[in-house]
Design a protein around this motif. Structure first.
Motif, PDB file in Angstrom:
ATOM      1  N   GLY A 172       2.468  -3.563  14.914  1.00  0.00           N
ATOM      2  CA  GLY A 172       1.152  -4.180  14.734  1.00  0.00           C
ATOM      3  C   GLY A 172       0.810  -4.327  13.265  1.00  0.00           C
ATOM      4  N   ARG A 173       1.157  -3.305  12.475  1.00  0.00           N
ATOM      5  CA  ARG A 173       0.897  -3.363  11.027  1.00  0.00           C
ATOM      6  C   ARG A 173       1.732  -4.474  10.381  1.00  0.00           C
ATOM      7  NH1 ARG A 173      -0.159   1.857   8.897  1.00  0.00           N
ATOM      8  NH2 ARG A 173       0.140   0.963   6.808  1.00  0.00           N
TER       9      ARG A 173
ATOM     10  N   ASP B 132       0.291  -8.782   4.746  1.00  0.00           N
ATOM     11  CA  ASP B 132       0.392  -9.898   3.808  1.00  0.00           C
ATOM     12  C   ASP B 132       1.595  -9.616   2.916  1.00  0.00           C
ATOM     13  OD1 ASP B 132       0.219 -11.819   1.874  1.00  0.00           O
ATOM     14  OD2 ASP B 132      -1.936 -11.570   1.509  1.00  0.00           O
ATOM     15  N   PHE B 133       2.722 -10.280   3.200  1.00  0.00           N
ATOM     16  CA  PHE B 133       3.963  -9.989   2.493  1.00  0.00           C
ATOM     17  C   PHE B 133       3.923 -10.408   1.020  1.00  0.00           C
ATOM     18  CE2 PHE B 133       5.412  -9.456   6.777  1.00  0.00           C
ATOM     19  CZ  PHE B 133       6.468  -8.557   6.700  1.00  0.00           C
ATOM     20  N   SER B 134       2.918 -11.173   0.651  1.00  0.00           N
ATOM     21  CA  SER B 134       2.804 -11.563  -0.771  1.00  0.00           C
ATOM     22  C   SER B 134       2.286 -10.409  -1.618  1.00  0.00           C
ATOM     23  CB  SER B 134       1.891 -12.786  -0.911  1.00  0.00           C
ATOM     24  OG  SER B 134       0.552 -12.452  -0.542  1.00  0.00           O
ATOM     25  N   LYS B 135       1.720  -9.401  -0.955  1.00  0.00           N
ATOM     26  CA  LYS B 135       1.178  -8.245  -1.689  1.00  0.00           C
ATOM     27  C   LYS B 135       2.231  -7.132  -1.685  1.00  0.00           C
ATOM     28  CE  LYS B 135      -3.636  -9.305  -0.575  1.00  0.00           C
ATOM     29  NZ  LYS B 135      -4.890  -8.848   0.062  1.00  0.00           N
ATOM     30  N   LYS B 136       2.973  -7.042  -2.783  1.00  0.00           N
ATOM     31  CA  LYS B 136       4.089  -6.100  -2.880  1.00  0.00           C
ATOM     32  C   LYS B 136       3.656  -4.645  -2.698  1.00  0.00           C
ATOM     33  CE  LYS B 136       7.074  -9.344  -3.709  1.00  0.00           C
ATOM     34  NZ  LYS B 136       8.064  -9.703  -2.671  1.00  0.00           N
ATOM     35  N   THR B 137       2.457  -4.330  -3.190  1.00  0.00           N
ATOM     36  CA  THR B 137       1.974  -2.942  -3.079  1.00  0.00           C
ATOM     37  C   THR B 137       1.780  -2.560  -1.619  1.00  0.00           C
ATOM     38  OG1 THR B 137       0.815  -3.195  -5.188  1.00  0.00           O
ATOM     39  CG2 THR B 137       0.187  -1.323  -3.808  1.00  0.00           C
ATOM     40  N   ALA B 138       1.218  -3.470  -0.829  1.00  0.00           N
ATOM     41  CA  ALA B 138       0.989  -3.213   0.599  1.00  0.00           C
ATOM     42  C   ALA B 138       2.321  -3.078   1.348  1.00  0.00           C
ATOM     43  CB  ALA B 138       0.161  -4.338   1.207  1.00  0.00           C
ATOM     44  N   VAL B 139       3.280  -3.906   0.964  1.00  0.00           N
ATOM     45  CA  VAL B 139       4.601  -3.847   1.591  1.00  0.00           C
ATOM     46  C   VAL B 139       5.263  -2.498   1.319  1.00  0.00           C
ATOM     47  CG1 VAL B 139       6.941  -4.807   1.598  1.00  0.00           C
ATOM     48  CG2 VAL B 139       4.961  -6.346   1.547  1.00  0.00           C
ATOM     49  N   GLU B 140       5.230  -2.054   0.045  1.00  0.00           N
ATOM     50  CA  GLU B 140       5.836  -0.770  -0.332  1.00  0.00           C
ATOM     51  C   GLU B 140       5.131   0.413   0.326  1.00  0.00           C
ATOM     52  OE1 GLU B 140       8.616  -0.030  -2.011  1.00  0.00           O
ATOM     53  OE2 GLU B 140       8.983  -2.198  -1.904  1.00  0.00           O
TER      54      GLU B 140
ATOM     55  N   LEU C  23      12.503  -1.708  11.765  1.00  0.00           N
ATOM     56  CA  LEU C  23      11.204  -1.892  11.099  1.00  0.00           C
ATOM     57  C   LEU C  23      11.373  -2.018   9.598  1.00  0.00           C
ATOM     58  CD1 LEU C  23       9.119   0.713  13.146  1.00  0.00           C
ATOM     59  CD2 LEU C  23       8.665  -1.754  13.064  1.00  0.00           C
ATOM     60  N   LEU C  24      12.180  -1.141   9.020  1.00  0.00           N
ATOM     61  CA  LEU C  24      12.386  -1.163   7.568  1.00  0.00           C
ATOM     62  C   LEU C  24      13.099  -2.449   7.147  1.00  0.00           C
ATOM     63  CD1 LEU C  24      13.420   2.558   6.961  1.00  0.00           C
ATOM     64  CD2 LEU C  24      11.288   1.465   6.272  1.00  0.00           C
ATOM     65  N   SER C  25      13.997  -2.946   8.003  1.00  0.00           N
ATOM     66  CA  SER C  25      14.709  -4.181   7.651  1.00  0.00           C
ATOM     67  C   SER C  25      13.759  -5.373   7.572  1.00  0.00           C
ATOM     68  CB  SER C  25      15.814  -4.455   8.669  1.00  0.00           C
ATOM     69  OG  SER C  25      15.283  -4.841   9.921  1.00  0.00           O
ATOM     70  N   GLN C  26      12.681  -5.343   8.341  1.00  0.00           N
ATOM     71  CA  GLN C  26      11.697  -6.434   8.301  1.00  0.00           C
ATOM     72  C   GLN C  26      10.908  -6.459   7.005  1.00  0.00           C
ATOM     73  OE1 GLN C  26      12.273  -8.486  10.864  1.00  0.00           O
ATOM     74  NE2 GLN C  26      13.676  -6.805  11.427  1.00  0.00           N
ATOM     75  N   LEU C  27      10.929  -5.348   6.282  1.00  0.00           N
ATOM     76  CA  LEU C  27      10.198  -5.244   5.023  1.00  0.00           C
ATOM     77  C   LEU C  27      11.076  -5.560   3.817  1.00  0.00           C
ATOM     78  CD1 LEU C  27       8.258  -1.958   5.821  1.00  0.00           C
ATOM     79  CD2 LEU C  27       7.286  -4.261   5.639  1.00  0.00           C
ATOM     80  N   GLU C  28      12.343  -5.915   4.080  1.00  0.00           N
ATOM     81  CA  GLU C  28      13.261  -6.250   2.997  1.00  0.00           C
ATOM     82  C   GLU C  28      13.257  -7.744   2.700  1.00  0.00           C
ATOM     83  OE1 GLU C  28      14.767  -4.064   1.218  1.00  0.00           O
ATOM     84  OE2 GLU C  28      14.078  -2.380   2.455  1.00  0.00           O
ATOM     85  N   VAL C  29      12.378  -8.464   3.348  1.00  0.00           N
ATOM     86  CA  VAL C  29      12.319  -9.923   3.189  1.00  0.00           C
ATOM     87  C   VAL C  29      11.939 -10.299   1.763  1.00  0.00           C
ATOM     88  CG1 VAL C  29      11.279 -12.051   4.012  1.00  0.00           C
ATOM     89  CG2 VAL C  29      11.686 -10.181   5.600  1.00  0.00           C
TER      90      VAL C  29
END
Length: 469
Positions: free
Chosen positions: A431-432, A437-445, A463-469
């Motif tokens: 859900g998160r 917003d993947f444009s916000k690097k701080t939120a992604v990290e 899940l972690l692989s989806q954040l490597e985009v």
């Protein structure tokens, strides 16, 4: 009627057993009821999946008692008598198939009746049978214990002092006991991954010490296999222990009953899976080869049945190595060996998983629609797979709906244990991801760190692989 106890029991009978049962039921020593014989013959005639309607209660009653009013209780009585007689036959056949046990009982009867010549002939027969016995399992040692016990009993009645039989009797009983205790200890260690069952450590340490003193762990097969499997769980050595377990599988391939040999095969397999789950990917190839070897030797099939869990684990191992053609062939070929109540679910689910691994999401979804959600395991795994499919296809609305129903389903389950938290975290983090917003690097990290620092998360790697985009 098809799901009744007698139907399930009937389906396990092979052709030889059915022939012998027919004779067994017609013997007045065992059965004097003609309606029981007629019922057995009727079930035998309609023993196929295409004749399910012939097993219906009224159809059976009409055959047994034509022109009589249907009486459910009367029919149940006949079924009950037949079930009891089938059980008696199976106990008799099991005992009869053990030549050593039948001969031991014969020797015991001769001893009790004071027939010494006949007794000695039986003892000689047993000794020859034990010499020819190919198996080296714990039961073999228990039978040797019984043999020396019987000889010691005879000696005591003859006022003889034969210490040798007592000593051998004690040695064989010790081997049997130690083997069974180590086997039980290994089972407990396996269960401890999802249960709080306790191990009696002090007594077990004494058994291990005695085993090493007597060198049983190197030259007694039924102790050796469980001793080293226990060490595999409790020591930190990796490759050496695994290779030892593999060598024991090969060494004793034909020296244990098939059912026990299957469990012995699963020892290095389970150890390899454990190492693979801890990141040592090379073990997956080893595990897959062991599964293939077990299939080649027909180790995993018992009574023409393959466990649905083994079926799925073999398919998963092959998928992990991207042996997709082999897995597809396996899924289709071994479908016939699955227990009927689970057959279609297991087949459709594993085939769906195969197509999912190949990123054929349309076929995946079509097959998952055929999976019945009565089984909690398939319910969980199917929803988990659908979650990833919807996310990959960017079906946001469908995914939000799935997350909501998935969460409600998990909260209704009372026996999920640690899996409950693991799946709830998967739902929460997915859900998160959808709202991120993947444009916000701080939120992604920040989300990445949260997932990494949460211990129980299903599909953490995905899940972690989806954040490597």
């Amino acid at each position: 009627m098809q799901n009744s106890q007698i139907a399930q029991l009937f389906q396990t009978l092979n052709a030889k057993e059915k022939r012998e049962l027919k004779k067994f039921l017609r013997s007045p020593f065992h059965n004097r009821r003609e309606d029981v014989i007629q019922l057995f013959d009727y079930l035998l005639k309609h023993d196929s999946l295409t004749a399910v309607n012939k097993w219906e209660k009224k159809a059976v009653f009409t055959h047994l008692f034509p022109d009589e009013v249907f009486d459910r209780q009367r029919l149940y009585h006949v079924f009950s008598f037949l079930k009891k007689l089938i059980e008696e036959y199976l106990v008799y056949a099991d005992f009869k198939n053990s030549k050593v046990q039948t001969e031991l009982q014969t020797a015991r009867i001769y001893r009790q009746r004071g027939l010494q010549q006949q007794y000695q002939e039986s003892i000689k027969t047993i000794a020859n049978q034990l010499k020819k016995r190919p198996l080296k399992d714990a039961q073999a040692h228990y039978e040797r214990f019984q043999f020396f016990y019987e000889k010691a009993e005879f000696d005591s009645q003859q006022s003889r002092t034969e210490v040798g039989n007592l000593r051998r009797m004690s040695d064989e009983l010790s081997i049997y006991f130690i083997s069974q205790k180590l086997r039980q200890a290994c089972q407990i260690l396996s269960y401890q991954s999802f249960s709080q069952i306790e191990q009696e450590k002090v007594f077990l340490q004494e058994i291990l010490k005695y085993t090493e003193q007597k060198n049983y762990h190197n030259d007694v097969p039924c102790i050796e296999v469980y001793y080293h499997y226990f060490q595999a769980f409790t020591e930190k050595e990796g490759e050496g222990i695994f290779q030892k377990l593999k060598s024991l599988v090969k060494k004793y391939h034909q020296q244990f009953p098939k059912q026990e040999m299957r469990n012995i095969y699963l020892m290095p397999i389970n150890f390899g899976i454990k190492r693979f789950n801890h990141g040592e990917r090379a073990y997956l190839q080893e595990v897959f080869e062991l599964y293939q070897q077990g299939l080649e030797y027909d180790i995993f099939i018992e009574n023409n049945r393959l466990s649905r869990f083994t079926y799925s684990n073999i398919a998963l191992a092959g998928m992990g190595l991207k042996a997709f053609d082999w897995v597809e062939k396996f899924i289709h070929e071994y479908r016939q060996y699955l227990d009927i109540p689970y057959r279609e679910n297991a087949f459709h689910f594993n085939l769906a998983n195969l197509y999912f691994q190949q990123q054929d999401y349309q076929k995946t979804m079509n097959l998952l629609q055929k999976v019945e959600f009565d089984d909690v395991l398939y319910n969980l795994e199917s929803r988990r797979m659908l979650l990833k499919v919807y996310y990959s296809l960017e079906e946001t609305e469908a995914l939000f709906s799935l997350l909501d129903s998935f969460k409600r389903f998990i909260h209704r389950q009372k026996k999920l244990g640690y899996h409950k938290e693991s799946f709830l975290n998967l739902i929460r983090f997915t859900g998160r991801l959808l709202r991120l917003d993947f444009s916000k690097k701080t939120a992604v990290e920040k989300l990445k760190m949260e997932i990494e620092n949460t211990s129980e998360v299903a599909e953490k790697k995905w899940l972690l692989s989806q954040l490597e985009v």
